[in-house]
Design a protein around this motif. Structure first.
Motif, PDB file in Angstrom:
ATOM      1  N   ASN A  22       1.333  -4.735  -6.528  1.00 31.15           N
ATOM      2  CA  ASN A  22       2.516  -4.714  -5.651  1.00 31.15           C
ATOM      3  C   ASN A  22       2.495  -5.902  -4.690  1.00 31.15           C
TER       4      ASN A  22
ATOM      5  N   THR B  15      -1.789  -1.150  -5.506  1.00 26.36           N
ATOM      6  CA  THR B  15      -1.543  -1.941  -4.302  1.00 26.36           C
ATOM      7  C   THR B  15      -1.663  -3.438  -4.564  1.00 26.36           C
TER       8      THR B  15
ATOM      9  N   ASP C  89       0.820  -1.209   0.000  1.00 30.27           N
ATOM     10  CA  ASP C  89       0.000   0.000   0.000  1.00 30.27           C
ATOM     11  C   ASP C  89       0.861   1.269   0.000  1.00 30.27           C
ATOM     12  N   MET C  90       2.041   1.181   0.639  1.00 32.06           N
ATOM     13  CA  MET C  90       2.921   2.343   0.713  1.00 32.06           C
ATOM     14  C   MET C  90       3.776   2.530  -0.546  1.00 32.06           C
ATOM     15  N   MET C  91       3.881   1.480  -1.370  1.00 34.87           N
ATOM     16  CA  MET C  91       4.696   1.558  -2.582  1.00 34.87           C
ATOM     17  C   MET C  91       3.947   2.301  -3.683  1.00 34.87           C
ATOM     18  N   LYS C  92       4.723   2.770  -4.680  1.00 34.55           N
ATOM     19  CA  LYS C  92       4.104   3.409  -5.849  1.00 34.55           C
ATOM     20  C   LYS C  92       3.399   2.360  -6.686  1.00 34.55           C
ATOM     21  N   GLY C  93       2.389   2.776  -7.414  1.00 32.42           N
ATOM     22  CA  GLY C  93       1.663   1.854  -8.287  1.00 32.42           C
ATOM     23  C   GLY C  93       0.425   1.296  -7.609  1.00 32.42           C
TER      24      GLY C  93
END
Length: 197
Positions: free
Chosen positions: A80, A77, A71-75
């Motif tokens: 990811n 969720t 959830d915290m990464m780009k793109g």
């Protein structure tokens, strides 16, 4: 350490999964669905989460941690999350053909048979990165277990995102997998909807 000891074929039937996704050769006998109630939206979302957890052999707390990181990464969720699950060391060992099933791959990693970039790693949840070289330890390559595994997984295709040398039991991660390259029957968007409530 907590371990899910539910019989594989029984769990596959309850989740509507083919055992082949887990590397199991046995065919599950389908029972006629008699008088099944309509599953609610929440029930469908929960089933998708349980499918992902079961396929990758991850328990609830680590799975939630994967979701939070994704959830915290780009793109997106969901994508990811699937990439993080796919790049776990035990799954990579399974995909490279060094184990018949993900459970066996986890055991191979636990028993310190696997090296990443020359270092022994015994954490099944270790995240591999592009450029990492995953190999079976030289001292373990000639044991009967790996000879049997080579014969058992001879017809299995390896994903495009890794390069595998089956003879020397080594492989290199070329890139992170894209969602289209992950052949797991899970609707990750339902998992995202479940956790975002």
């Amino acid at each position: 350490m907590a371990i899910d000891k539910t019989p594989i074929l029984k769990r596959c039937r309850s989740l509507g999964l083919e055992p082949a996704f887990l590397g199991v050769d046995k065919k599950s006998r389908r029972k006629k669905e008699v008088g099944r109630r309509k599953v609610s939206e929440y029930g469908q979302q929960l089933k998708e989460k349980q499918k992902a957890k079961f396929i990758y052999g991850v328990l609830e707390k680590p799975f939630r941690n994967y979701y939070d990181k994704a959830d915290m990464m780009k793109g997106m969720t969901g994508e990811n999350l699937m990439v993080m699950l796919e790049t776990r060391l035990d799954n990579v060992v399974f995909r490279m053909g060094y184990a018949r099933t993900r459970r066996e791959a986890r055991q191979v990693v636990d028993h310190k048979f696997i090296t990443v970039n020359g270092r022994t790693i015994n954490l099944p949840g270790y995240q591999v990165k592009p450029g990492d070289v995953v190999a079976v330890k030289e001292s373990k390559r000639n044991i009967q277990r790996f000879k049997d595994i080579k014969d058992a997984v001879a017809g299995r295709t390896t994903p495009e995102w890794m390069d595998v040398d089956s003879e020397n039991l080594t492989g290199k991660i070329l890139a992170l997998p894209k969602r289209e390259q992950i052949d797991v029957p899970v609707d990750e968007m339902m998992i995202v909807e479940l956790y975002s409530k």
